[in-house]
Design a protein around this motif. Structure first.
Motif, PDB file in Angstrom:
ATOM      1  N   ASP A  28      57.017  77.531  41.963  1.00  0.00           N
ATOM      2  CA  ASP A  28      56.372  76.665  41.289  1.00  0.00           C
ATOM      3  C   ASP A  28      54.917  76.939  41.065  1.00  0.00           C
ATOM      4  O   ASP A  28      54.303  77.637  41.940  1.00  0.00           O
ATOM      5  N   ASP A  47      60.588  74.788  40.155  1.00  0.00           N
ATOM      6  CA  ASP A  47      60.124  73.774  39.191  1.00  0.00           C
ATOM      7  C   ASP A  47      60.650  73.952  37.595  1.00  0.00           C
ATOM      8  O   ASP A  47      60.911  75.147  37.295  1.00  0.00           O
ATOM      9  N   VAL A  48      60.420  72.947  36.623  1.00  0.00           N
ATOM     10  CA  VAL A  48      60.610  73.164  35.384  1.00  0.00           C
ATOM     11  C   VAL A  48      59.639  73.650  34.581  1.00  0.00           C
ATOM     12  O   VAL A  48      59.337  74.636  33.894  1.00  0.00           O
ATOM     13  N   ASN A  49      58.413  72.868  34.752  1.00  0.00           N
ATOM     14  CA  ASN A  49      57.355  72.794  34.197  1.00  0.00           C
ATOM     15  C   ASN A  49      56.173  73.937  34.881  1.00  0.00           C
ATOM     16  O   ASN A  49      55.593  73.646  35.746  1.00  0.00           O
ATOM     17  N   MET A  75      66.627  72.798  41.041  1.00  0.00           N
ATOM     18  CA  MET A  75      65.505  72.496  40.340  1.00  0.00           C
ATOM     19  C   MET A  75      64.935  71.285  41.101  1.00  0.00           C
ATOM     20  O   MET A  75      65.362  70.361  41.306  1.00  0.00           O
ATOM     21  N   ASP A 123      58.697  79.170  32.060  1.00  0.00           N
ATOM     22  CA  ASP A 123      59.225  77.774  32.771  1.00  0.00           C
ATOM     23  C   ASP A 123      60.645  78.129  33.596  1.00  0.00           C
ATOM     24  O   ASP A 123      61.115  79.036  33.469  1.00  0.00           O
ATOM     25  N   THR A 171      61.523  69.060  40.576  1.00  0.00           N
ATOM     26  CA  THR A 171      60.711  68.894  39.428  1.00  0.00           C
ATOM     27  C   THR A 171      60.454  67.314  39.147  1.00  0.00           C
ATOM     28  O   THR A 171      61.047  66.445  39.949  1.00  0.00           O
ATOM     29  N   THR A 172      59.547  67.074  38.349  1.00  0.00           N
ATOM     30  CA  THR A 172      59.013  65.638  38.165  1.00  0.00           C
ATOM     31  C   THR A 172      60.038  65.509  36.780  1.00  0.00           C
ATOM     32  O   THR A 172      59.754  64.114  36.239  1.00  0.00           O
TER      33      THR A 172
END
Length: 121
Positions: free
Chosen positions: A9, A53-55, A81, A60, A83-84
């Motif tokens: 992250d 995290d993704v972003n 994952m 990524d 993530t938001t």
């Protein structure tokens, strides 16, 4: 022997938060700030499960998931994952990349630990 987990992250606070939750439960934790660093660290010591995290900058989470799964050593290592990101397209892309669970931030400590425990079997 305790299981080794990796948290990927770009948020230092998020890595520290997840890390402390996992360490309290007896897991060994390795941290990486993006997918590129995570790939390098994964080649240095075996990892039993990845929380990602993704972003993130540089690489990524979805790209990282696809790349780590290309390595025979990590083909069956579970990825969560965290993530938001809640889009169905991203979740489907995650599944296609080998992601086993998708959790949304802010996370529930008990749910995260439950998913980790279940995926580690």
């Amino acid at each position: 022997m305790s299981k080794r987990l990796m948290i990927v992250d770009d948020s230092t606070v998020m890595r520290m938060t997840v890390s402390s939750v996992l360490k309290e439960s007896g897991y060994e934790v390795i941290e990486a700030e993006n997918g590129q660093v995570a790939l390098e660290k994964a080649m240095q010591a075996p990892i039993d499960l990845i929380i990602c995290d993704v972003n993130m900058p540089v690489m990524d989470g979805l790209t990282f998931a696809r790349k780590i799964k290309e390595n025979a050593q990590y083909r069956f290592v579970p990825i969560i994952m965290l993530t938001t990101v809640t889009g169905q397209a991203e979740i489907e892309a995650g599944k296609a990349a080998g992601v086993k669970a998708w959790m949304v931030k802010p996370f529930d400590k008990a749910k995260l630990l439950g998913a980790v425990s279940k995926l580690l079997g």
